[in-house]
Design a protein around this motif. Structure first.
Motif: not given
Length: 223
Positions: A69, A73, A76-77, A112, A160, A216-219, A221-222
């Motif tokens: 993780p 992260k 992504r950042d 992604l 999604n 997923d939700e993180t994808d 959001e990214t």
């Protein structure tokens, strides 16, 4: 001349390897330094080559070193910081919209694990979306409100879809046209000032270790 052409071929090959993460970070870093030195020595004025070198620099910095993780992260950042910097540079007229879109697409592929990434641009006059960035269907037009991309453009909501073949929103026309099999997708609006969508970005078929899986939700959001 031929030197610039050879450098361009070498850079393109390296970029493909970076995108698929088939080179170790140390190897990518060393190779990039060699290419930077070659470009400096040749004094080339080819802006495209220089843009590619710059793109490779941040791709290497943003490539996750692991799969935990914290690694994800960090990657992504790093991508989001670069996107913010490039968006500001685009507003100042220092880089083109094409370079900005290219940066966004590259980030989407890498973060992604998408097999395809497409960008639809809103045509408000014709009330359509036209497919500006696509591997096999560029130029295609879709009415706003139709299909996944058209629905996202109208509602301004993220969609999604974990199983496209059972979704009533999914338009199978493009798959029949291209022969591509879309199984999973995530689609987001790209907003302009005043809450007006100017484009829609869509990622297809998240693939990890050869297995296609839902985003997923993180994808979402990214993206």
């Amino acid at each position: 001349g031929n030197g610039a052409g050879e450098e361009g071929d070498e850079l393109e090959g390296l970029r493909r390897k970076v995108l698929t993460l088939t080179m170790k970070r140390e190897e990518m870093d060393a190779k990039l330094k060699d290419l930077e030195a070659a470009l400096q020595k040749s004094h080339t004025q080819n802006k495209g080559l220089r843009d590619t070198v710059e793109q490779l620099q941040w791709q290497i910095r943003a490539s996750p070193q692991g799969s935990g993780p914290a690694d994800v992260k960090y990657a992504r950042d790093a991508h989001l910081v670069v996107m913010a910097q490039r968006a500001a540079a685009c507003e100042r007229g220092e880089i083109s919209h094409q370079v900005l879109v290219k940066t966004m697409i590259t980030s989407a592929y890498q973060l992604l694990h998408a097999d395809r990434v497409s960008v639809f641009v809103v045509d408000e006059v014709r009330q359509e979306l036209w497919l500006a960035v696509s591997d096999d269907a560029a130029g295609l037009r879709v009415p706003i409100g139709k299909g996944v991309a058209g629905t996202v453009a109208r509602t301004k909501n993220v969609l999604n879809i974990p199983d496209c073949q059972t979704s009533d929103l999914f338009d199978r026309h493009v798959d029949r046209l291209t022969g591509y099999a879309t199984k999973t997708l995530v689609c987001v609006p790209i907003m302009a000032t005043g809450s007006r969508p100017v484009a829609v970005c869509q990622a297809l078929n998240k693939t990890v270790d050869g297995v296609i899986m839902p985003f997923d939700e993180t994808d979402a959001e990214t993206l």
